[in-house]
Design a protein around this motif. Sequence first.
Motif, PDB file in Angstrom:
ATOM      1  N   LYS A 104       0.841  -1.209   0.000  1.00  0.00           N
ATOM      2  CA  LYS A 104       0.000   0.000   0.000  1.00  0.00           C
ATOM      3  C   LYS A 104       0.871   1.253   0.000  1.00  0.00           C
ATOM      4  O   LYS A 104       0.603   2.212  -0.741  1.00  0.00           O
ATOM      5  CB  LYS A 104      -0.904  -0.014   1.231  1.00  0.00           C
ATOM      6  CG  LYS A 104      -1.676   1.281   1.483  1.00  0.00           C
ATOM      7  CD  LYS A 104      -2.429   1.199   2.786  1.00  0.00           C
ATOM      8  CE  LYS A 104      -3.016   2.559   3.161  1.00  0.00           C
ATOM      9  NZ  LYS A 104      -1.981   3.578   3.398  1.00  0.00           N
ATOM     10  N   CYS A 108       0.815   4.029  -3.007  1.00  0.00           N
ATOM     11  CA  CYS A 108       0.490   5.433  -2.728  1.00  0.00           C
ATOM     12  C   CYS A 108       1.632   6.344  -3.173  1.00  0.00           C
ATOM     13  O   CYS A 108       1.397   7.430  -3.746  1.00  0.00           O
ATOM     14  CB  CYS A 108       0.216   5.639  -1.245  1.00  0.00           C
ATOM     15  SG  CYS A 108      -1.318   4.841  -0.696  1.00  0.00           S
ATOM     16  N   GLU A 195      -9.084   8.858  -0.020  1.00  0.00           N
ATOM     17  CA  GLU A 195      -7.667   8.770  -0.353  1.00  0.00           C
ATOM     18  C   GLU A 195      -7.393   9.181  -1.797  1.00  0.00           C
ATOM     19  O   GLU A 195      -6.307   9.703  -2.109  1.00  0.00           O
ATOM     20  CB  GLU A 195      -7.217   7.327  -0.103  1.00  0.00           C
ATOM     21  CG  GLU A 195      -5.746   7.059  -0.233  1.00  0.00           C
ATOM     22  CD  GLU A 195      -5.454   5.599   0.038  1.00  0.00           C
ATOM     23  OE1 GLU A 195      -4.817   4.967  -0.829  1.00  0.00           O
ATOM     24  OE2 GLU A 195      -5.864   5.064   1.096  1.00  0.00           O
TER      25      GLU A 195
END
Length: 1081
Positions: A104, A108, A195
């Motif tokens: 993750k 990102c 997000e």
Amino acid sequence: MSRSVLQPSQQKLAEKLTILNDRGVGMLTRLYNIKKACGDPKAKPSYLIDKNLESAVKFIVRKFPAVETRNNNQQLAQLQKEKSEILKNLALYYFTFVDVMEFKDHVCELLNTIDVCQVFFDITVNFDLTKNYLDLIITYTTLMILLSRIEERKAIIGLYNYAHEMTHGASDREYPRLGQMIVDYENPLKKMMEEFVPHSKSLSDALISLQMVYPRRNLSADQWRNAQLLSLISAPSTMLNPAQSDTMPCEYLSLDAMEKWIIFGFILCHGILNTDATALNLWKLALQSSSCLSLFRDEVFHIHKAAEDLFVNIRGYNKRINDIRECKEAAVSHAGSMHRERRKFLRSALKELATVLSDQPGLLGPKALFVFMALSFARDEIIWLLRHADNMPKKSADDFIDKHIAELIFYMEELRAHVRKYGPVMQRYYVQYLSGFDAVVLNELVQNLSVCPEDESIIMSSFVNTMTSLSVKQVEDGEVFDFRGMRLDWFRLQAYTSVSKASLGLADHRELGKMMNTIIFHTKMVDSLVEMLVETSDLSIFCFYSRAFEKMFQQCLELPSQSRYSIAFPLLCTHFMSCTHELCPEERHHIGDRSLSLCNMFLDEMAKQARNLITDICTEQCTLSDQLLPKHCAKTISQAVNKKSKKQTGKKGEPEREKPGVESMRKNRLVVTNLDKLHTALSELCFSINYVPNMVVWEHTFTPREYLTSHLEIRFTKSIVGMTMYNQATQEIAKPSELLTSVRAYMTVLQSIENYVQIDITRVFNNVLLQQTQHLDSHGEPTITSLYTNWYLETLLRQVSNGHIAYFPAMKAFVNLPTENELTFNAEEYSDISEMRSLSELLGPYGMKFLSESLMWHISSQVAELKKLVVENVDVLTQMRTSFDKPDQMAALFKRLSSVDSVLKRMTIIGVILSFRSLAQEALRDVLSYHIPFLVSSIEDFKDHIPRETDMKVAMNVYELSSAAGLPCEIDPALVVALSSQKSVRSCPNSPLNYATIFVDCEVIKDLPAMYYLLFWGLHNPICIFSGHCNNIHCLAKAINQIIVQESPFLTMDLLESCFPYVLLRNAYHAVYKQSVTSSA
């Protein structure tokens, strides 16, 4: 060369996208296995189901992510004992979650970098960059959703961290962030919607670029049909022209993947739905096509409910919620029928494509794009059906049951087989295409570029040089091509030229991007055909839908028109290993075993189905063959005789009996008999079994034909034994001639199977029929040899001993005698020469040898009983031994003998057995003389020309060979072996066998005149026509001649003549004949 601070080459976007996408699939595989393990009580970590730890686990979950270990020692005390085991056994689970967290972080970071670089995305131009970008987002989204579905994630992470703290005095360093991530992503899509706010621009641009691609792929079957999609013969004049498109890789792009991009992508950047009509139309079209999406393998995502739940709490989204509800209704009402019609169209389209390509494989060159489009379309429809079959309301279930799915899968496999088989043809075509056309066009495009930086120029020049250097000779020499470096360079070049402020902007040179996408497709046709097949037609998802997979297979077998495509199911098992990933090696063995077991089950069921059809055909043919037996002609002969004598028997209007063969007379072609249906069904199924010689599944080779051969052997064995119709209770058994007729009919049908399947049916006959000549078959079951041997010994010959049956030499058969209790069988119908020949045909030399040995064993047992009688009379026999020439003394001693009748009876039994054996040997000789006359004559020549000085052991070997061929021998080897145990003490002058010989000699010889008088005149009056006696006493002579006269050292033919002159025998026969003539007059 000067570049901005964020230089594209330094960001390595292409490399990161490639690595993260591959790693994401590996992480999905590991999470999927953790979820399945936690859902299976057998595979679930024991700490999660241990009743003693239940309170501690609940406490940890309740307090997650913080656990106050010091203040709750009582509740967590039980874990102290298990801490080391917990650390050991939960480490794999825990660090998988840590890897997800790190994945993750990397995703990102990369997404932020892409936003900063302001990367341009267009699926029709920079295909690889856009596809990998969208794939990464969907992989990331799927991973977080799948993580949230593991209910035991908090318990596993909390338990591990507690054990770590108890062992090392502190929490694991990754635990705080990991625990927070688990809490944050309780509702993963909601969290990710927040997000992805900064990523909305890049993501929406990439999604909107699908506006030309997705609607074109999501057309109805009627639109496909009107456009004559995938047809090679619709325009014969352009058949040899290469299939071209400006968006080559988009033509075979997975529809399932595009729908996931659109639905998940617009959920994450939902704001664009309110401002861009194109985005909204794309999203609504995707929502109307499916009710659920495949997250990973058999994990599905119900899109309408999830989207509605997400938007319901957002102000101003009532229109979007209404759109979702309308799309849901449309999906439920129309999606099933739409996809059903698509599958129907694809079945005919793929059939046409496969047929044309099998006839003209050279078309695989110019029309390769059509092949991969067809495979991709069919794959998408099959996967859509598979995931929706279990996730749709029952009221529309008919649209989700496709009994013809096997046909579509079969034509997919046929196209795949063509690509693998004619790979070199495609290589030759595209090597010439790349060097003769693509290189020239690309070179012109590069030359016409107004601006071309040094790095980009070097890369594109290498493309041109690589393609120009190709030649057909490389294909002919078998050189291995590898264009992976070239494709990765193009991926890098897309990244360099798609960032903002790039010197060479790909957005301004779309023709270059489209040309390079076409070139990349052409390179894959040279070096990556197998990978292309996996990309466009991999159906390994069936591995995770085992129940639906098996149900489809059963439906296929039950529908005769579809059974010819049943081989598609075992062929699908070869796909399964492609779904494994190197990050989860532990599942390879499990998936491999599943593929092997399913493939074995499918092939076994196919062979069983074919075997059952063959058995039914054999039954029908045996019935028809039975109609031709002589016993059925009596009524026809009777009718003919009565008609000739003009006698009217039977009632008027009685229908005339149909003659054999009437079933072959056809008056109407439309009339289909049961036999026709069976043959049609068998030919269809055999086509499937014969489709491939073998298939490799997880390094195991399966041969479908061997399954059929094995089943035919087993069924043929059972059928032969079953056709004997042996009933142990009633002692009934089929006549050998009738069994032989049925077996021949059965074998004729089996031989015809070679017309359908390339199997060696002779091998089946050899394996089965040779086993039937033994006492037991390879499975330890009784054979026809043992059944007939037991029946003849225990039923027929026992009834002879009981006086119900007599042997008549003139007829060479045993005949029933009139008795109070009639026998259930006619002995003559089982023992005449034709039946014995049929028996010899069935049992063969080995079986007849076993029959002979069994007969000899019974003779041996009778001799053993005679020995017992000798022991009883040993004193008298000792005196008689020296009194052969003293008639008066012999008469007195004879009266002192006991059990005299038993001696005669046992000697008669021996004679009967020997008579039956002579019939069997004669029949065997006749049969072998017909089948192997040259071999029999050679054996006979050996027997007749044994030199006198030959060693007895060698002579006995010759006699044994001769006896096995049914030839009469001077010394009967079977009888010698049977009596060898009785003769083991023959050297002793006082041995029981010597006394037995005296007993029999004295009993028979001493009283021969009186005995023969009684035989020929009195109770033993013979039936002259048959040359035999009702009490079988005439068999006594055979026993005496073969056992006593030939074996006894005391009894010679001279002594026999002195005791009973032959003239007396001749006169007795003459008197009997005169009496029979007088009585008949």
